[in-house]
Design a protein around this motif. Structure first.
Motif: not given
Lengths: 147, 147
Positions: B61-85
């Motif tokens: 997303v940060t590398e290619a901002e234009s990709l952000a638009g294609v992310l599904e709305e539910g992707a936000a829920e996956a953010l917490w999991r990026r902190l696991d471990g």
């Protein structure tokens, strides 16, 4: 959830407002940034408290940090005077990056991406020709991590 | 006025604390940054809410901002999991600049200079071998502009 669901009323200053007025608004700990918006609702920039601090420092301090030690304590009092005759837009850095503006229909991931790219804790929300709100970093984190 | 006159009790995390714990602390709108401090009172870094947001975004997303638009709305829920471990220190960017630390005897101009150089809204205050406090951008602006 879209940008419009997260936005709040933005703190706004006109580009030609006195710099001291912008500084007073930024002294509020809850205000991390102001939208600098012209009379036709175009976003000129986002003015943050960090930009204000950087502007207040005499240039030679940031250029050579070691000089800071020799400054007199009373020099702090001169900082307000650095704002005399300056406008809000004068406080914006010249090297600001990215477009701190999103569309009301953008997803929160798109908002986060715009915020990271622009290196500011506040982005404006646009709907057609109108600026309709702003989203802070804090609000965004809250919604992203609570969804 | 010296750094010691302006400092407050800093929010601290250990480098090996769970990243999710750091994230929860940073969800508080009044906490813009945490001092990451090891067991020997060495400052490992200052972890800001902006760094957390940047970490949460998938790299593309940060590398290619234009990709952000294609992310599904539910992707936000996956953010917490990026902190696991992950640990608090994992959230610190590798390219952080400057030394976000001042001496208790430093002047406020020196504190401002260190803060601007380090690009963080929070610096640690050291007295000899001990970290004795922290100074926020808001506190610094308040004292600088009210003196």
């Amino acid at each position: 959830m879209k940008a419009r669901d997260v936005m709040a009323s933005p703190p706004i200053v006109r580009p030609d407002a006195p710099a001291a007025e912008a500084a007073r608004l930024l002294q509020n700990p809850e205000v991390r940034g102001l939208l600098v918006v012209d009379s036709e609702e175009r976003l000129v920039g986002v003015l943050t408290d960090a930009m204000l601090l950087r502007y207040l420092l005499p240039p030679y301090v940031t250029e050579a940090e070691s000089l800071a030690g020799v400054l007199e304590e009373g020099a702090a009092e001169a900082l307000w005077r650095r704002l005399d005759g300056k406008r809000a837009s004068d406080l914006l850095p010249e090297d600001r990056s990215g477009d701190a503006e999103v569309d009301a229909e953008d997803t929160l991931i798109e908002v986060a991406s715009a915020m990271v790219e622009a290196h500011v804790p506040l982005v404006a929300v646009r709907e057609g020709d109108h600026l309709v709100g702003a989203i802070t970093l804090n609000a965004l984190l809250k919604y992203l991590l609570e969804s």
